[in-house]
Design an enzyme around this catalytic site. Structure first.
Site, PDB file in Angstrom:
ATOM      1  CD  GLU A 136      -0.950  -0.067   3.773  1.00 37.46           C
ATOM      2  OE1 GLU A 136      -1.910  -0.834   3.720  1.00 37.46           O
ATOM      3  OE2 GLU A 136      -0.609   0.540   4.786  1.00 37.46           O
ATOM      4  CE  LYS A 138       6.314   4.997   6.292  1.00 40.57           C
ATOM      5  NZ  LYS A 138       6.447   6.429   6.559  1.00 40.57           N
ATOM      6  CG  ASP A 140       4.735  12.395   4.404  1.00 39.40           C
ATOM      7  OD1 ASP A 140       4.991  11.977   5.552  1.00 39.40           O
ATOM      8  OD2 ASP A 140       5.493  13.134   3.758  1.00 39.40           O
ATOM      9  CE1 TYR A 248      -0.810   2.332  10.147  1.00 37.29           C
ATOM     10  CE2 TYR A 248      -1.303   4.181   8.716  1.00 37.29           C
ATOM     11  CZ  TYR A 248      -0.726   3.671   9.867  1.00 37.29           C
ATOM     12  OH  TYR A 248      -0.061   4.505  10.711  1.00 37.29           O
ATOM     13  CE  LYS A 337      11.297   7.199   4.628  1.00 38.06           C
ATOM     14  NZ  LYS A 337      10.227   7.770   5.454  1.00 38.06           N
ATOM     15  CB  CYS A 431      16.483  47.243 -15.164  1.00 34.73           C
ATOM     16  SG  CYS A 431      16.524  45.756 -16.174  1.00 34.73           S
ATOM     17  CB  CYS A 434      17.943  47.999 -19.777  1.00 35.16           C
ATOM     18  SG  CYS A 434      16.479  48.435 -18.823  1.00 35.16           S
ATOM     19  CB  CYS A 449      12.632  46.533 -15.887  1.00 38.88           C
ATOM     20  SG  CYS A 449      13.456  47.470 -17.182  1.00 38.88           S
ATOM     21  CB  CYS A 455      14.638  46.298 -20.798  1.00 35.34           C
ATOM     22  SG  CYS A 455      15.315  45.021 -19.730  1.00 35.34           S
TER      23      CYS A 455
END
Ligand code: JCF
Length: 699
Positions: A136, A138, A140, A248, A337, A431, A434, A449, A455
């Site tokens: 099954e 696992k 978390d 489970y 894991k 910027c 530029c 900017c 630019c």
């Protein structure tokens, strides 16, 4: 509608006449309400298959609440009204687990799994020489123990250190997928069910979005969210969190025989009203273990919840008992894991990147770290609000999270590791590309900017966008080529693309005569396009593919569009005041006018669009979403067909979606559409729909 009897026909929505007349039958009605509400709850939260409409659930719920308020003698601890939380506690009491809640040993690769299987075979004699394993995901989340006496939930506890945990009964009662009272028959006198409380990904994302919008602290991951939600002394807070429970294993049991196999015990749990994991499977031998790993790992990102691995258990309970335990873990189970989705690393520096619309975005440069299956060395910090929220400095140790296919995020700073010389991150005034001024509007998180197409960074991004597939689709004009052409000042605007000479291209890095010829041909070919693509290619802020199409449908030709005023623009579906303002700004800029005129003069053209009558647009007012892989056409083609019939095509499923076109390997959009009860069309149904409206796609 079919003439079959409705699901809802025989549910008594009101007390019967008999019940109303005879005073002593309130008790009967309370029993009935318990039963109806428990069943509706189970159908909704455990089976994912609602049995009664929400409004009816609410009516029944309030009827019960009113009875309990007026006649407290009818209240009982397993009442469905307990789902909403009770008075806050001052502290959690301790609970001693009579059967210890152990953890699991870990396996990190296939060799570890093979060793596990080999070890077992040394300790026990297997009937067929191969072990039968229950597998099954696992989950978390947080392990909890639920104690039922005579079928009623009487106590819930955290795992704690495995022998002593905390009493979280009040909080657990608010988790809708946990039965307050067992369903079915044959309940043991005492039954302890164990499982995981977790927060599904969608609920976690929604919770965090809300938290950030309200200037509250988001959770780092769904596991912390589940833990934090269960740790509340005020169960009303827990009740507001989207938690689920999946069982489970079996703890204590008295007064009934349980099945001889783990998989059968899970089936029994399911009949008693618990949610069990639908991905669970029984396999044989090492091959089975490895194959299940392959299958589940491929599915990991599509699951609605986070998992950090797989749990494998010997399926035969007698064998489990023979194998017993080592100090802290069962010998009959192992957790394989998956690669971790969170790691720690160093934030070495922050650079500011400039995007197509001038957005100046802080990007974290990290000491490379392997996380979520890939090596990560950059992470976006989004904007300065995010930098502030995280309170992150250059030199900090940070926690990086990369879950699924989502871009890596910095979720937390490890404050204990902040060095004395940590450097604050500040937005540059100029910027970085530029040297125009960087501006940040009052109500915007994003800084920009102000250089516009002066630019080079914005120019590069604008040209990449112009040439992209959904825009003018200039094959062969990749990012690297655009960057070189802009850096060498061969192109300053879209227009310059059409003035490029063979040698301008052939002399670039990794280009030659042939590729220059091909690219020139592709540029030439891009002159024949559609109005919608052209409009999208211009890169007007907030005008994506769908909005461009709406504008085209509404105005039909570019001359009418560029002359449209604010009032005319907001008439268009999809266009609100903000987008209207961006469109007006764009067309009023003389530089943009020159470019548009120039592009039309060098020969960019598209087929004229005829006004469609409503009869030509049978899908007008409908919104579709296209997902998955279609075998007979691309998704873009499907979109164009639908749009040509007047439908809108959106990128994500919502309550407003009229239908989902789901090809092969459809993922979360399909799940969401099913959850929302939206019509789903497979490829054959799409082709039928099209042909019903006169479109016969050649397959
Ligand atoms: O999903 C889990 N996190 C999970 C934890 C699943 C299991 O079947 C477990 C577990 C911890 C201990 N089984 C045991 C015995």
């Amino acid at each position: 509608m079919s003439d079959q009897p409705s699901l809802f026909d025989d549910i008594p929505d009101e007390p019967s006449e008999k019940q109303k007349q005879t005073g002593g039958v309130l008790a009967e009605r309370v029993q009935e309400l318990h039963k109806l509400l428990h069943e509706a709850n189970h159908a909704y939260y455990v089976m994912d298959d609602p049995s009664i409409p929400d409004a009816q659930y609410d009516r029944l719920f309030h009827e019960l609440k009113d009875i309990e308020a007026g006649s407290p003698e009818y209240f009982s601890p397993d009442s469905p009204t307990q789902r909403v939380g009770a008075a806050p506690l001052s502290q959690f009491e301790q609970v001693t687990h009579e059967v210890a809640m152990l953890s699991l040993d870990n396996a990190f690769n296939s060799d570890d799994l093979a060793d596990f299987d080999k070890r077992l075979k040394k300790l026990v004699v297997l009937k067929e020489g191969v072990a039968e394993y229950a597998c099954e995901p696992k989950l978390d989340g947080i392990a909890v123990s639920l104690l039922y006496e005579s079928g009623i939930l009487v106590r819930a506890a955290t795992r704690g250190d495995g022998s002593v945990g905390e009493n979280i009964t009040q909080n657990i009662k608010t988790v809708s997928s946990i039965p307050l009272k067992l369903m079915g028959t044959g309940h043991p006198d005492v039954l302890e069910v164990r499982g995981e409380v977790y927060m599904p990904k969608a609920g976690f994302d929604a919770f965090n979005q809300r938290a950030i919008a309200n200037d509250e602290k988001p959770f780092v991951n769904p596991r912390n969210a589940a833990a934090g939600s269960l740790r509340q002394l005020d169960s009303k807070i827990t009740a507001s969190r989207p938690l689920e429970f999946c069982c489970y294993s079996l703890g204590r049991v008295e007064g009934a025989e349980m099945p001889a196999k783990h998989s059968e015990i899970l089936n029994q749990f399911s009949q008693w009203g618990f949610k069990t994991n639908p991905e669970s499977k029984v396999v044989k031998g090492v091959e089975g273990l490895l194959e299940y790993y392959q299958q589940l790992e491929a599915k990991r990102n599509q699951l609605a919840y986070e998992i950090d691995g797989i749990v494998y258990k010997i399926n035969d309970i007698e064998l489990q008992q023979t194998l017993g335990f080592t100090g802290r873990a069962p010998r009959w189970a192992i957790a394989r894991k998956f690669p971790a989705q969170e790691e720690m690393t160093l934030l070495e520096d922050v650079e500011f990147q400039v995007g197509r619309t001038g957005a100046v975005t802080p990007v974290a440069r990290l000491t490379p770290v392997f996380v979520g299956g890939v090596t990560v060395s950059n992470a976006t910090l989004h904007n300065m609000d995010e930098v502030e929220r995280l309170n992150v400095c250059i030199g900090d140790t940070v926690i990086i999270r990369r879950a699924g296919d989502v871009i890596p995020q910095i979720v937390k700073v490890v404050m204990e590791k902040r060095p004395a010389d940590a450097k604050a991150i500040s937005l540059p005034e100029l910027c970085p590309v530029c040297e125009s001024h960087v501006e940040r509007m009052e109500d915007e998180a994003v800084a920009r900017c102000t250089g516009g197409l002066v630019c080079a960074a914005q120019r590069k991004e604008a040209i990449k966008h112009f040439a992209s597939r959904k825009a003018l689709d200039i094959d062969g004009l990749g990012d690297k080529i655009v960057e070189q052409l802009v850096d060498e000042e061969k192109i300053k605007s879209f227009l310059d693309l059409y003035r490029l000479k063979h040698d301008d291209i052939a002399n670039l890095e990794r280009m030659g005569d042939k590729s220059a010829q091909n690219l020139l041909a592709a540029i030439e070919a891009s002159k024949n396009t559609t109005f919608a693509k052209f409009l999208y290619a211009l890169g007007i802020r907030e005008v994506g593919v769908a909005t461009a199409q709406s504008l085209v449908n509404h105005f039909l030709d570019i001359r009418t569009l560029v002359k449209a005023d604010f009032d005319a623009l907001i008439e268009v579906e999809d266009v609100g005041p903000i987008v209207a303002k961006y469109i007006l700004q764009f067309f009023s800029e003389p530089h943009n006018q020159e470019i548009i005129d120039g592009l039309l003069n060098i020969g960019i053209q598209w087929p004229a669009i005829e006004q469609k009558s409503e009869a030509d647009q049978p899908l007008l007012g409908k919104t579709f979403v296209v997902t998955g892989t279609l075998s007979s056409m691309g998704r873009d083609q499907a979109k164009q067909y639908l749009q040509s019939l007047g439908a809108k095509v959106a990128g994500s499923v919502s309550a407003k979606t009229s239908g989902l076109i789901a090809g092969e390997k459809a993922g979360s959009k399909l799940t969401k559409a099913q959850d929302l009860g939206i019509d789903v069309f497979d490829e054959a149904a799409l082709l039928d729909l099209l042909s019903a409206h006169g479109i016969n796609h050649e397959t």
